[in-house]
Design a protein around this motif. Structure first.
Motif, PDB file in Angstrom:
ATOM      1  N   LEU A 232       0.696  -1.449   0.188  1.00  8.90           N
ATOM      2  CA  LEU A 232      -0.190  -0.460  -0.163  1.00  8.90           C
ATOM      3  C   LEU A 232       0.807   1.279  -0.108  1.00  8.90           C
ATOM      4  O   LEU A 232       1.902   1.571   0.796  1.00  8.90           O
ATOM      5  CB  LEU A 232      -0.903   0.044   1.215  1.00  8.90           C
ATOM      6  CG  LEU A 232      -2.124  -0.881   1.597  1.00  8.90           C
ATOM      7  CD1 LEU A 232      -2.314  -1.784   2.937  1.00  8.90           C
ATOM      8  CD2 LEU A 232      -2.940  -0.948   0.163  1.00  8.90           C
ATOM      9  N   ALA A 233       0.303   2.311  -0.727  1.00  6.82           N
ATOM     10  CA  ALA A 233       0.830   3.651  -1.007  1.00  6.82           C
ATOM     11  C   ALA A 233       0.618   4.566   0.610  1.00  6.82           C
ATOM     12  O   ALA A 233      -0.388   3.636   1.346  1.00  6.82           O
ATOM     13  CB  ALA A 233       1.056   4.521  -1.445  1.00  6.82           C
ATOM     14  N   ASP A 234       1.371   5.358   1.570  1.00 13.06           N
ATOM     15  CA  ASP A 234       1.251   6.098   2.322  1.00 13.06           C
ATOM     16  C   ASP A 234      -0.546   6.338   1.866  1.00 13.06           C
ATOM     17  O   ASP A 234      -0.838   6.724   0.837  1.00 13.06           O
ATOM     18  CB  ASP A 234       1.773   7.122   2.718  1.00 13.06           C
ATOM     19  CG  ASP A 234       3.378   6.938   2.769  1.00 13.06           C
ATOM     20  OD1 ASP A 234       2.964   5.556   3.445  1.00 13.06           O
ATOM     21  OD2 ASP A 234       4.384   7.383   2.312  1.00 13.06           O
ATOM     22  N   GLU A 235      -1.148   6.769   3.402  1.00  7.70           N
ATOM     23  CA  GLU A 235      -2.982   7.001   3.150  1.00  7.70           C
ATOM     24  C   GLU A 235      -2.499   8.759   2.891  1.00  7.70           C
ATOM     25  O   GLU A 235      -1.734   9.048   3.144  1.00  7.70           O
ATOM     26  CB  GLU A 235      -3.374   6.729   4.557  1.00  7.70           C
ATOM     27  CG  GLU A 235      -4.533   7.589   5.086  1.00  7.70           C
ATOM     28  CD  GLU A 235      -5.201   7.086   6.748  1.00  7.70           C
ATOM     29  OE1 GLU A 235      -6.164   7.667   6.540  1.00  7.70           O
ATOM     30  OE2 GLU A 235      -4.773   6.684   6.869  1.00  7.70           O
ATOM     31  N   SER A 236      -3.639   8.296   1.675  1.00  9.61           N
ATOM     32  CA  SER A 236      -3.958  10.452   1.233  1.00  9.61           C
ATOM     33  C   SER A 236      -5.596  10.388   0.744  1.00  9.61           C
ATOM     34  O   SER A 236      -5.482   9.643   0.264  1.00  9.61           O
ATOM     35  CB  SER A 236      -3.214  10.385  -0.022  1.00  9.61           C
ATOM     36  OG  SER A 236      -3.688  11.752  -0.574  1.00  9.61           O
TER      37      SER A 236
ATOM     38  N   GLN B 271      -5.932   4.388   1.159  1.00  9.58           N
ATOM     39  CA  GLN B 271      -4.471   4.156   0.599  1.00  9.58           C
ATOM     40  C   GLN B 271      -4.784   3.440  -0.613  1.00  9.58           C
ATOM     41  O   GLN B 271      -5.412   2.007  -0.571  1.00  9.58           O
ATOM     42  CB  GLN B 271      -3.995   2.930   1.503  1.00  9.58           C
ATOM     43  CG  GLN B 271      -3.770   3.620   2.833  1.00  9.58           C
ATOM     44  CD  GLN B 271      -2.368   2.496   4.003  1.00  9.58           C
ATOM     45  OE1 GLN B 271      -3.315   1.994   4.449  1.00  9.58           O
ATOM     46  NE2 GLN B 271      -1.005   2.208   3.921  1.00  9.58           N
TER      47      GLN B 271
ATOM     48  N   LYS C 125       0.902   0.950  -4.108  1.00 12.42           N
ATOM     49  CA  LYS C 125       2.239   1.012  -4.503  1.00 12.42           C
ATOM     50  C   LYS C 125       1.552   0.780  -6.595  1.00 12.42           C
ATOM     51  O   LYS C 125       1.481  -0.382  -6.888  1.00 12.42           O
ATOM     52  CB  LYS C 125       2.487   0.797  -4.008  1.00 12.42           C
ATOM     53  CG  LYS C 125       3.104   0.983  -2.674  1.00 12.42           C
ATOM     54  CD  LYS C 125       4.529   0.319  -1.744  1.00 12.42           C
ATOM     55  CE  LYS C 125       4.480   0.840  -0.336  1.00 12.42           C
ATOM     56  NZ  LYS C 125       5.915   0.118  -0.263  1.00 12.42           N
TER      57      LYS C 125
ATOM     58  N   SER D 280      -6.451  -2.810  -1.416  1.00 17.71           N
ATOM     59  CA  SER D 280      -6.169  -0.905  -1.313  1.00 17.71           C
ATOM     60  C   SER D 280      -7.106  -0.890  -0.524  1.00 17.71           C
ATOM     61  O   SER D 280      -7.786  -2.145  -0.014  1.00 17.71           O
ATOM     62  CB  SER D 280      -7.031  -0.296  -2.383  1.00 17.71           C
ATOM     63  OG  SER D 280      -6.794  -0.843  -4.085  1.00 17.71           O
TER      64      SER D 280
ATOM     65  N   LYS E  14     -10.628   4.446   4.431  1.00 20.51           N
ATOM     66  CA  LYS E  14     -10.535   4.610   5.465  1.00 20.51           C
ATOM     67  C   LYS E  14     -11.851   5.416   6.006  1.00 20.51           C
ATOM     68  O   LYS E  14     -12.509   5.751   7.315  1.00 20.51           O
ATOM     69  CB  LYS E  14      -9.333   4.957   6.537  1.00 20.51           C
ATOM     70  CG  LYS E  14      -8.182   3.574   6.349  1.00 20.51           C
ATOM     71  CD  LYS E  14      -6.749   4.305   6.928  1.00 20.51           C
ATOM     72  CE  LYS E  14      -6.254   3.215   6.678  1.00 20.51           C
ATOM     73  NZ  LYS E  14      -4.682   2.915   8.135  1.00 20.51           N
TER      74      LYS E  14
END
Length: 295
Positions: free
Chosen positions: A108-112, A116, A119, A143, A146
């Motif tokens: 996973l990429a960082d939360e934004s 998430q 990647k 993915s 949240k």
């Protein structure tokens, strides 16, 4: 098992999908839960060796039974490893009659914006080529959602289907997995937004573009009925998402047609120090309880 047979088994079979695909980040945790401390290995290679032993023990157990288990999701390292001299996917398909899947995401990429994304996967085509050589039926990629942010949820689902189409083009069946965090205070809202986005994509798939979905068990029972009944969806499976086996099974039972694809719930009572009889008995009881909840 031929691909057509595997398709039939996954679409119409009774049972669930076992997730054996903890990867780099979650492997030490999975080993620790199995009673193997971090002091037992010195490097990644030794760690993967130990986890392959654990997975081999699960897969070769008589409790890992095709009567209850339709498919199993493997980690790349497991796909490239052998069980009793045969590549894992072939062992599953030929010796067990269980359909092999492969986890293909790179984490996973960082939360934004409350989600998430996955990647980037620059080597995906190469991996899919290897998956075909290793007789893998389908793939899985995750993915996480949240917060109920409509644009961000759309971006997650768009990315999932975009990669999904690349997987379909390679001749494999993608498991689309936008997990909604079970601890999200907006879980129900997230699920409604996500469902609408998924439906939108499903309605735009071509006639041979079949997908599977792997989703958190919804707050509102049978929310995903429309997805389960959709002609382009082979099967909708549920992840345990951090619930205990008992809790996950209870929640699953409230949803018609939704089957399990649990990892932690499958192996939570297994331990490296158990005798084979103890190990098989624990695994059998987990398998049976997840199966009962799935049917």
């Amino acid at each position: 098992m031929q691909q057509k047979e595997q398709f039939e088994k996954i679409k119409n079979g009774k049972g669930f999908i076992a997730a054996l695909d903890q990867s780099g980040g979650s492997t030490p945790k999975a080993l620790a839960a199995y009673g193997v401390p971090e002091t037992a290995f010195n490097n990644e290679e030794e760690m993967f060796d130990l986890v392959h032993k654990m997975r081999t023990r699960i897969i070769t157990s008589p409790a890992f039974d095709p009567e209850y288990i339709l498919g199993a999701i493997l980690f790349e390292q497991t796909m490239d490893s052998k069980i009793e001299g045969i590549y894992t996917a072939d062992y599953l398909a030929e010796k067990k009659g269980i359909v092999p899947f492969l986890k293909v995401d790179k984490g996973l990429a960082d939360e934004s914006n409350g989600v998430q994304m996955m990647k980037p996967m620059p080597d995906l085509d190469e991996l899919l080529k290897r998956a075909n050589e290793r007789n893998i039926f389908g793939t899985k990629m995750r993915s996480v959602i949240k917060q109920a942010n409509p644009e961000a949820i759309k971006a997650v689902v768009d990315q999932q289907f975009e990669v999904g189409k690349q997987i379909i083009a390679a001749g494999l069946v993608p498991i689309i997995e936008p997990e909604v965090d079970i601890h999200s205070p907006e879980k129900e809202k997230c699920e409604e937004l996500m469902k609408a986005e998924i439906l939108d994509h499903l309605n735009n798939l071509g006639e041979d573009e079949f997908v599977m979905l792997k989703l958190s068990i919804p707050t509102k029972a049978n929310l995903y009925k429309e997805l389960i009944d959709h002609p382009m969806v082979i099967r909708v499976v549920a992840l345990s998402g951090g619930y205990s086996t008992e809790e996950a099974n209870e929640k699953l039972k409230a949803n018609d047609g939704l089957i399990a694809s649990f990892s932690r719930a499958l192996s939570q009572d297994l331990n490296v120090n158990q005798t084979d009889d103890e190990f098989n008995a624990k695994l059998k009881s987990a398998v049976k309880s997840i199966y009962e909840a799935s049917i």
